[in-house]
Scaffold this motif. Structure first.
Motif, mmCIF file in Angstrom:
data_model
loop_
_atom_site.group_PDB
_atom_site.id
_atom_site.type_symbol
_atom_site.label_atom_id
_atom_site.label_comp_id
_atom_site.label_asym_id
_atom_site.label_seq_id
_atom_site.Cartn_x
_atom_site.Cartn_y
_atom_site.Cartn_z
ATOM 1 N N ASP A 199 15.875 1.722 -6.586
ATOM 2 C CA ASP A 199 15.965 3.106 -7.056
ATOM 3 C C ASP A 199 14.570 3.636 -7.430
ATOM 4 O O ASP A 199 13.746 2.924 -8.027
ATOM 5 N N TRP A 200 14.308 4.905 -7.110
ATOM 6 C CA TRP A 200 12.984 5.494 -7.299
ATOM 7 C C TRP A 200 12.570 5.532 -8.774
ATOM 8 O O TRP A 200 11.371 5.573 -9.084
ATOM 9 N N GLY A 201 13.513 5.516 -9.690
ATOM 10 C CA GLY A 201 13.177 5.560 -11.111
ATOM 11 C C GLY A 201 12.328 4.373 -11.547
ATOM 12 O O GLY A 201 11.467 4.498 -12.426
ATOM 13 N N TRP A 202 12.556 3.219 -10.952
ATOM 14 C CA TRP A 202 11.747 2.045 -11.285
ATOM 15 C C TRP A 202 10.316 2.215 -10.788
ATOM 16 O O TRP A 202 9.371 1.757 -11.432
ATOM 17 N N ARG A 203 10.165 2.874 -9.648
ATOM 18 C CA ARG A 203 8.804 3.145 -9.172
ATOM 19 C C ARG A 203 8.114 4.163 -10.081
ATOM 20 O O ARG A 203 6.907 4.072 -10.326
ATOM 21 N N ALA A 204 8.882 5.126 -10.578
ATOM 22 C CA ALA A 204 8.307 6.097 -11.514
ATOM 23 C C ALA A 204 7.802 5.398 -12.775
ATOM 24 O O ALA A 204 6.773 5.782 -13.349
ATOM 25 N N LEU A 205 8.507 4.358 -13.214
ATOM 26 C CA LEU A 205 8.052 3.587 -14.372
ATOM 27 C C LEU A 205 6.714 2.914 -14.086
ATOM 28 O O LEU A 205 5.804 2.931 -14.918
ATOM 29 N N GLY A 206 6.592 2.305 -12.908
ATOM 30 C CA GLY A 206 5.325 1.680 -12.543
ATOM 31 C C GLY A 206 4.195 2.688 -12.458
ATOM 32 O O GLY A 206 3.061 2.421 -12.885
ATOM 33 N N VAL A 207 4.484 3.871 -11.913
ATOM 34 C CA VAL A 207 3.468 4.927 -11.833
ATOM 35 C C VAL A 207 3.063 5.380 -13.234
ATOM 36 O O VAL A 207 1.879 5.641 -13.501
ATOM 37 N N PHE A 208 4.025 5.462 -14.151
ATOM 38 C CA PHE A 208 3.716 5.812 -15.546
ATOM 39 C C PHE A 208 2.766 4.786 -16.163
ATOM 40 O O PHE A 208 1.797 5.152 -16.852
ATOM 41 N N LEU A 209 3.000 3.508 -15.921
ATOM 42 C CA LEU A 209 2.125 2.463 -16.450
ATOM 43 C C LEU A 209 0.715 2.588 -15.872
ATOM 44 O O LEU A 209 -0.281 2.426 -16.592
ATOM 45 N N ILE A 210 0.629 2.913 -14.591
ATOM 46 C CA ILE A 210 -0.677 3.054 -13.961
ATOM 47 C C ILE A 210 -1.404 4.282 -14.514
ATOM 48 O O ILE A 210 -2.621 4.251 -14.751
ATOM 49 N N GLY A 211 -0.680 5.376 -14.732
ATOM 50 C CA GLY A 211 -1.296 6.552 -15.349
ATOM 51 C C GLY A 211 -1.806 6.258 -16.741
ATOM 52 O O GLY A 211 -2.901 6.699 -17.124
ATOM 53 N N THR A 212 -1.034 5.499 -17.519
ATOM 54 C CA THR A 212 -1.470 5.113 -18.866
ATOM 55 C C THR A 212 -2.721 4.254 -18.799
ATOM 56 O O THR A 212 -3.674 4.451 -19.554
ATOM 57 N N ALA A 213 -2.729 3.302 -17.879
ATOM 58 C CA ALA A 213 -3.895 2.427 -17.720
ATOM 59 C C ALA A 213 -5.133 3.226 -17.317
ATOM 60 O O ALA A 213 -6.234 3.009 -17.846
ATOM 61 N N LEU A 251 -3.069 -3.784 -17.954
ATOM 62 C CA LEU A 251 -1.916 -2.897 -17.808
ATOM 63 C C LEU A 251 -1.831 -2.351 -16.386
ATOM 64 O O LEU A 251 -0.734 -2.217 -15.829
ATOM 65 N N ALA A 252 -2.985 -2.036 -15.789
ATOM 66 C CA ALA A 252 -2.997 -1.545 -14.400
ATOM 67 C C ALA A 252 -2.447 -2.599 -13.451
ATOM 68 O O ALA A 252 -1.645 -2.297 -12.557
ATOM 69 N N SER A 253 -2.865 -3.841 -13.630
ATOM 70 C CA SER A 253 -2.372 -4.915 -12.780
ATOM 71 C C SER A 253 -0.864 -5.097 -12.946
ATOM 72 O O SER A 253 -0.134 -5.276 -11.958
ATOM 73 N N ALA A 254 -0.388 -5.030 -14.185
ATOM 74 C CA ALA A 254 1.049 -5.163 -14.438
ATOM 75 C C ALA A 254 1.824 -4.027 -13.777
ATOM 76 O O ALA A 254 2.907 -4.243 -13.200
ATOM 77 N N GLY A 255 1.274 -2.799 -13.836
ATOM 78 C CA GLY A 255 1.939 -1.665 -13.204
ATOM 79 C C GLY A 255 2.025 -1.818 -11.696
ATOM 80 O O GLY A 255 3.050 -1.485 -11.074
ATOM 81 N N LEU A 256 0.985 -2.342 -11.077
ATOM 82 C CA LEU A 256 0.996 -2.548 -9.628
ATOM 83 C C LEU A 256 1.986 -3.651 -9.233
ATOM 84 O O LEU A 256 2.654 -3.544 -8.191
ATOM 85 N N VAL A 257 2.075 -4.686 -10.041
ATOM 86 C CA VAL A 257 3.062 -5.738 -9.767
ATOM 87 C C VAL A 257 4.470 -5.164 -9.886
ATOM 88 O O VAL A 257 5.367 -5.486 -9.081
ATOM 89 N N GLU A 258 4.696 -4.311 -10.877
ATOM 90 C CA GLU A 258 6.009 -3.685 -11.040
ATOM 91 C C GLU A 258 6.363 -2.840 -9.817
ATOM 92 O O GLU A 258 7.515 -2.832 -9.350
ATOM 93 N N LEU A 259 5.362 -2.137 -9.252
ATOM 94 C CA LEU A 259 5.598 -1.344 -8.049
ATOM 95 C C LEU A 259 5.898 -2.237 -6.846
ATOM 96 O O LEU A 259 6.658 -1.849 -5.955
ATOM 97 N N ALA A 260 5.280 -3.416 -6.810
ATOM 98 C CA ALA A 260 5.577 -4.356 -5.731
ATOM 99 C C ALA A 260 7.033 -4.795 -5.784
ATOM 100 O O ALA A 260 7.708 -4.911 -4.751
ATOM 101 N N VAL A 261 7.530 -5.026 -6.988
ATOM 102 C CA VAL A 261 8.923 -5.454 -7.155
ATOM 103 C C VAL A 261 9.882 -4.293 -6.900
ATOM 104 O O VAL A 261 11.001 -4.487 -6.397
ATOM 105 N N ALA A 262 9.444 -3.062 -7.219
ATOM 106 C CA ALA A 262 10.332 -1.893 -7.134
ATOM 107 C C ALA A 262 10.211 -1.137 -5.822
ATOM 108 O O ALA A 262 10.561 0.045 -5.751
ATOM 109 N N SER A 263 9.708 -1.780 -4.792
ATOM 110 C CA SER A 263 9.583 -1.108 -3.494
ATOM 111 C C SER A 263 10.966 -0.741 -2.960
ATOM 112 O O SER A 263 11.974 -1.356 -3.315
ATOM 113 N N PRO A 264 11.053 0.292 -2.094
ATOM 114 C CA PRO A 264 12.347 0.659 -1.516
ATOM 115 C C PRO A 264 13.018 -0.553 -0.873
ATOM 116 O O PRO A 264 12.319 -1.415 -0.322
ATOM 117 N N PRO A 265 14.344 -0.671 -0.981
ATOM 118 C CA PRO A 265 15.309 0.361 -1.378
ATOM 119 C C PRO A 265 15.663 0.398 -2.865
ATOM 120 O O PRO A 265 16.688 0.974 -3.225
#
Length: 407
Positions: A109-123, A93-107
């Protein structure tokens, strides 16, 4: 026949238990990497330039929400699957969250990065739950040293992440940075699949459940939880906002700010190792006063400094001062609640982590209203609160001891 290999009556660990304990300690290393991620990547998302403190606060709250959700998820999994599955699932799950953050890098929307951070917190919460249950074998021999060793491994993960990102800040793109970080938990998955995690030790209930529940709700247990809640809030407020603060107040470059963040983690780490030796030789009251004074002085210097040298001195004082608090708390918990297994520590530790992430989340609002200098308000007030709680805790312990000894 399956099950955990026995531990002999002399307290010597079997190879299976030793292997399980070592694997569990590496899980804390991975957890530290995940928990410290936000403080290291905010400059990569260019928040030191465009500055939106409300968004930054939302990221920390998203991670706190992930840790809260992980408690239910981890409990549900452990009722059906072994600890090893929980560790593998958390790593994936941690690896998936980091990949999601790679895809959701600026520009994006920040909400997608918040989703990745939520996954990392859960992991991270899932990994903490599994790790605390897997250190049961070595916890039985030396509770305080075991929990402190877990803290050292966690700190190493935080320090290593800051140092790594500082070294490659200008080398890789933001997307490449997150994909590189995603490799660490991804490589851990096959390693943990082959690792042997012994089942948690089944601790006999020498007292009734009602007695245990009464003690958990006691003033001592509540103060322990509040103490870690505020102490983690102090540490993570600094760890989360330090890079942005240094860039905007003393003119540090992003890579130098990350190196100073690594220095903060290093001072915390080395201070906790040194504290283990000092606890046996120095009066705890004297050590507490010295550490609280050093942390407060560091906060005041950081509040008013306008150069990198002053910031470096402040970071050293704050890290060294805060480093003593955790070993003091762990030792007190071990003496005050000797009947509890690492699952109890996981609960307290998780509450502390939630406090550590809510505090920098609140700082998003304070910084939005009062400016970047407001970052130092939380650790300054939090240090005073922690000092008061420790004094109250010592008084409560003394009163409890007298009441028990009284015929």
């Amino acid at each position: 026949m399956t099950g955990a290999a026995p531990v002999d009556t002399l307290g010597e660990l079997t190879p299976q238990h030793s292997s399980s304990a070592r694997a569990a300690l590496t899980v804390f290393l991975l957890s530290g990497m995940l928990m410290s991620l936000l403080g290291t990547v905010l400059p990569a998302w260019e928040y030191h330039l465009r500055g939106d403190p409300i968004e930054i606060g939302h990221y920390f709250l998203a991670m706190a929400a992930g840790i809260i959700c992980s408690a239910r998820i981890g409990e549900w999994i452990l009722r059906r699957r072994p600890v090893r599955f929980l560790v593998v699932f958390g790593s994936g799950l941690a690896s998936a969250g980091l990949v999601e953050l790679a895809v959701a890098s600026p520009p994006v929307d920040w909400g997608w990065r918040a989703l990745g951070v939520f996954l990392i917190g859960t992991a991270a919460g899932i990994l903490n739950s599994a790790a605390f249950r897997s250190i049961s074998s070595i916890y039985e021999r030396d509770p305080a040293a075991t929990v402190n060793m877990a803290g050292v491994m966690f700190g190493l993960g935080c320090f290593g992440t800051a140092l790594l990102v500082a070294g490659i800040f200008y080398v890789y793109t933001v997307t490449s940075l997150f994909l590189l970080l995603a490799l660490f938990p991804a490589f851990a998955v096959p390693l943990y699949r082959r690792a042997r995690f012994v089942p948690p030790v089944a601790y006999p209930l020498e007292r009734s459940p009602r007695e245990i529940w009464t003690e958990v709700r006691s003033p001592g247990a509540v103060m322990f939880t509040l103490l870690l809640f505020f102490q983690f809030g102090n540490e993570w407020s600094l760890a989360g906002w330090l890079t942005i603060y240094l860039v905007q107040t003393v003119g540090a470059s992003p890579d130098n700010a990350l190196l100073m963040l690594a220095g903060f983690w290093a001072s915390l780490l080395l201070g906790r190792v040194a504290a283990q030796m000092l606890l046996k030789r120095v009066s705890h009251a004297r050590l507490l006063f010295a550490s609280a004074a050093a942390a407060l002085l560091g906060c005041l210097i950081m509040e008013f400094t306008n150069n990198l040298f002053g910031a470096g001195v402040a970071i050293f004082l704050m890290g060294g001062g805060y480093s003593v608090i955790y070993p003091l708390v762990v030792e007190k918990i071990g003496h005050r609640f000797p009947h509890y297994h690492p699952g109890f520590y996981n609960g307290i530790f998780s509450i502390g982590l939630i406090g550590g992430l809510i505090a920098p989340g609140i700082l998003g609002l304070l910084t939005h209203w009062y400016g970047i200098r407001a970052v130092m308000a939380v650790p300054t007030l939090g240090t005073i609160t922690v000092f008061v709680l420790i004094v109250l805790l010592w008084i409560e312990t003394k009163m409890t001891t007298v009441a028990v000894r009284r015929p």
